[in-house]
Scaffold this motif. Structure first.
Motif, PDB file in Angstrom:
ATOM      1  N   SER A 147      37.476  36.538  47.174  1.00 26.08           N
ATOM      2  CA  SER A 147      37.575  37.504  46.082  1.00 26.08           C
ATOM      3  C   SER A 147      38.942  38.171  46.060  1.00 26.08           C
ATOM      4  CB  SER A 147      36.476  38.564  46.220  1.00 26.08           C
ATOM      5  OG  SER A 147      36.588  39.243  47.453  1.00 26.08           O
ATOM      6  N   LEU A 148      39.494  38.460  47.241  1.00 27.07           N
ATOM      7  CA  LEU A 148      40.824  39.055  47.288  1.00 27.07           C
ATOM      8  C   LEU A 148      41.888  38.049  46.857  1.00 27.07           C
ATOM      9  CD1 LEU A 148      40.709  41.228  50.551  1.00 27.07           C
ATOM     10  CD2 LEU A 148      40.533  41.968  48.159  1.00 27.07           C
ATOM     11  N   LYS A 149      41.689  36.782  47.206  1.00 26.81           N
ATOM     12  CA  LYS A 149      42.632  35.755  46.728  1.00 26.81           C
ATOM     13  C   LYS A 149      42.560  35.629  45.202  1.00 26.81           C
ATOM     14  CE  LYS A 149      41.185  32.382  49.360  1.00 26.81           C
ATOM     15  NZ  LYS A 149      41.131  31.016  49.970  1.00 26.81           N
ATOM     16  N   PHE A 150      41.356  35.718  44.656  1.00 27.46           N
ATOM     17  CA  PHE A 150      41.192  35.683  43.208  1.00 27.46           C
ATOM     18  C   PHE A 150      41.885  36.871  42.552  1.00 27.46           C
ATOM     19  CE2 PHE A 150      37.936  36.227  39.573  1.00 27.46           C
ATOM     20  CZ  PHE A 150      38.747  35.540  38.696  1.00 27.46           C
ATOM     21  N   LEU A 151      41.728  38.040  43.154  1.00 27.27           N
ATOM     22  CA  LEU A 151      42.381  39.242  42.621  1.00 27.27           C
ATOM     23  C   LEU A 151      43.891  39.111  42.683  1.00 27.27           C
ATOM     24  CD1 LEU A 151      42.264  42.137  41.549  1.00 27.27           C
ATOM     25  CD2 LEU A 151      42.062  42.934  43.911  1.00 27.27           C
ATOM     26  N   LEU A 152      44.407  38.604  43.796  1.00 28.07           N
ATOM     27  CA  LEU A 152      45.856  38.431  43.920  1.00 28.07           C
ATOM     28  C   LEU A 152      46.380  37.447  42.876  1.00 28.07           C
ATOM     29  CD1 LEU A 152      48.380  39.124  45.663  1.00 28.07           C
ATOM     30  CD2 LEU A 152      47.875  37.060  46.987  1.00 28.07           C
ATOM     31  N   SER A 153      45.648  36.352  42.669  1.00 29.28           N
ATOM     32  CA  SER A 153      46.081  35.360  41.679  1.00 29.28           C
ATOM     33  C   SER A 153      46.117  35.953  40.272  1.00 29.28           C
ATOM     34  CB  SER A 153      45.135  34.149  41.706  1.00 29.28           C
ATOM     35  OG  SER A 153      45.123  33.551  42.989  1.00 29.28           O
ATOM     36  N   MET A 154      45.104  36.729  39.929  1.00 26.12           N
ATOM     37  CA  MET A 154      45.076  37.340  38.602  1.00 26.12           C
ATOM     38  C   MET A 154      46.168  38.395  38.455  1.00 26.12           C
ATOM     39  SD  MET A 154      43.086  35.752  36.768  1.00 26.12           S
ATOM     40  CE  MET A 154      43.560  36.815  35.427  1.00 26.12           C
ATOM     41  N   ASP A 155      46.477  39.111  39.536  1.00 25.37           N
ATOM     42  CA  ASP A 155      47.590  40.067  39.483  1.00 25.37           C
ATOM     43  C   ASP A 155      48.901  39.359  39.159  1.00 25.37           C
ATOM     44  OD1 ASP A 155      45.975  42.231  40.014  1.00 25.37           O
ATOM     45  OD2 ASP A 155      46.317  42.187  42.173  1.00 25.37           O
ATOM     46  N   VAL A 156      49.123  38.224  39.795  1.00 28.37           N
ATOM     47  CA  VAL A 156      50.362  37.473  39.567  1.00 28.37           C
ATOM     48  C   VAL A 156      50.429  36.970  38.119  1.00 28.37           C
ATOM     49  CG1 VAL A 156      51.655  35.405  40.209  1.00 28.37           C
ATOM     50  CG2 VAL A 156      50.595  36.819  41.985  1.00 28.37           C
ATOM     51  N   ILE A 157      49.336  36.380  37.639  1.00 25.67           N
ATOM     52  CA  ILE A 157      49.330  35.820  36.284  1.00 25.67           C
ATOM     53  C   ILE A 157      49.520  36.929  35.243  1.00 25.67           C
ATOM     54  CG2 ILE A 157      47.930  34.614  34.572  1.00 25.67           C
ATOM     55  CD1 ILE A 157      46.602  33.113  36.896  1.00 25.67           C
ATOM     56  N   ALA A 158      48.773  38.011  35.407  1.00 22.77           N
ATOM     57  CA  ALA A 158      48.897  39.114  34.449  1.00 22.77           C
ATOM     58  C   ALA A 158      50.274  39.756  34.509  1.00 22.77           C
ATOM     59  CB  ALA A 158      47.815  40.157  34.726  1.00 22.77           C
ATOM     60  N   GLY A 182      44.227  47.470  39.668  1.00 18.21           N
ATOM     61  CA  GLY A 182      43.845  46.378  38.780  1.00 18.21           C
ATOM     62  C   GLY A 182      43.000  46.856  37.606  1.00 18.21           C
ATOM     63  N   ILE A 183      42.127  47.835  37.851  1.00 17.64           N
ATOM     64  CA  ILE A 183      41.305  48.376  36.764  1.00 17.64           C
ATOM     65  C   ILE A 183      42.172  49.129  35.754  1.00 17.64           C
ATOM     66  CG2 ILE A 183      39.493  50.044  36.236  1.00 17.64           C
ATOM     67  CD1 ILE A 183      38.133  49.239  38.840  1.00 17.64           C
ATOM     68  N   PHE A 184      43.165  49.872  36.247  1.00 14.82           N
ATOM     69  CA  PHE A 184      44.088  50.545  35.321  1.00 14.82           C
ATOM     70  C   PHE A 184      44.841  49.513  34.472  1.00 14.82           C
ATOM     71  CE2 PHE A 184      44.099  54.264  38.382  1.00 14.82           C
ATOM     72  CZ  PHE A 184      43.419  55.104  37.520  1.00 14.82           C
ATOM     73  N   ALA A 185      45.275  48.431  35.115  1.00 13.58           N
ATOM     74  CA  ALA A 185      45.970  47.379  34.363  1.00 13.58           C
ATOM     75  C   ALA A 185      45.042  46.749  33.332  1.00 13.58           C
ATOM     76  CB  ALA A 185      46.502  46.326  35.326  1.00 13.58           C
ATOM     77  N   PHE A 186      43.768  46.574  33.694  1.00 12.09           N
ATOM     78  CA  PHE A 186      42.790  46.038  32.736  1.00 12.09           C
ATOM     79  C   PHE A 186      42.664  46.954  31.518  1.00 12.09           C
ATOM     80  CE2 PHE A 186      38.461  47.212  31.438  1.00 12.09           C
ATOM     81  CZ  PHE A 186      38.180  46.158  30.604  1.00 12.09           C
TER      82      PHE A 186
END
Length: 218
Positions: free
Chosen positions: A99-110, A198-202
């Motif tokens: 889940s943390l790897k998924f979060l990191l990947s989405m942070d990079v893409i976004a 991440g929630i703020f960015a969302f």
């Protein structure tokens, strides 16, 4: 005194010499037409200048609105995503949690997407081209779709990471344990901070998506 005309009254006889000459010349040239001695000062501005001033004021106001709607949210997105990415990457052995790897990947893409849009908006502002605010354009459709997809995918990544961290901290995974007893209090705190960013960015991406939807109206 009875035979005196209006021209022999005290007011007209006491006029300055230059006004007498102008009045007499005007009367000789056209006895029936009143000629003004001088031009009155302009009291009212012309409609053309008023309309031009209104257009200038409107353009400045529109420019400010465009900056607030398009530029400011992208800047905040970049800031929050950089913080989330940095905090997640600083967690020791974060790769052990998918889940943390998924979060990191989405942070990079976004982050890459937000930077690209931010640079594009800045270029449009500097060049004086307001194409990013045009309705019904291809750019409006692209940003609307990507804002939607990335916003909710990032929210899903935050939810997945949050569920794992809460399960660990509440002893749902290992009964009677929490982050402190497992010696991972600091990693858990960092993960919670990264999730919050991440929630703020969302939220900012969702706001940008709402603005982009208004630009789809041709």
């Amino acid at each position: 005194m009875a035979n005196q005309s209006a021209w022999s009254t005290e007011y007209f006889d006491n006029r300055p010499l230059e006004y007498k000459g102008q009045a007499e010349t005007a009367a000789a040239a056209s006895p029936r037409t009143a000629v003004p001695v001088g031009n009155p000062p302009s009291v009212y501005t012309t409609g053309k200048s008023n309309s031009a001033a209104g257009r200038n004021t409107g353009s400045v106001s529109s420019f400010s609105v465009l900056v607030c709607m398009f530029l400011l949210p992208r800047v905040l997105q970049v800031i929050f995503l950089i913080i989330a990415l940095s905090v997640t990457a600083s967690i020791p052995d974060f790769t052990a949690f998918s889940s943390l790897k998924f979060l990191l990947s989405m942070d990079v893409i976004a982050l890459v997407y937000s930077l690209a849009v931010l640079v594009w908006v800045i270029i449009c502002l500097v060049s004086g081209n307001s194409q990013f605010g045009g309705t019904g354009s291809l750019a409006a459709y692209i940003t609307f779709i990507l804002d939607q997809v990335l916003a909710y995918t990032l929210l899903a990544a935050c939810a997945a990471a949050c569920a794992v961290i809460l399960f660990i901290d509440d002893g749902e995974i290992l009964a009677g344990t929490n982050c402190a007893s497992l010696g991972i209090a600091t990693p858990c705190s960092k993960a919670k901070a990264a999730i919050s960013m991440g929630i703020f960015a969302f939220a900012l991406l969702a706001f940008s998506a709402a603005i982009s939807s208004q630009r789809l109206r041709a």
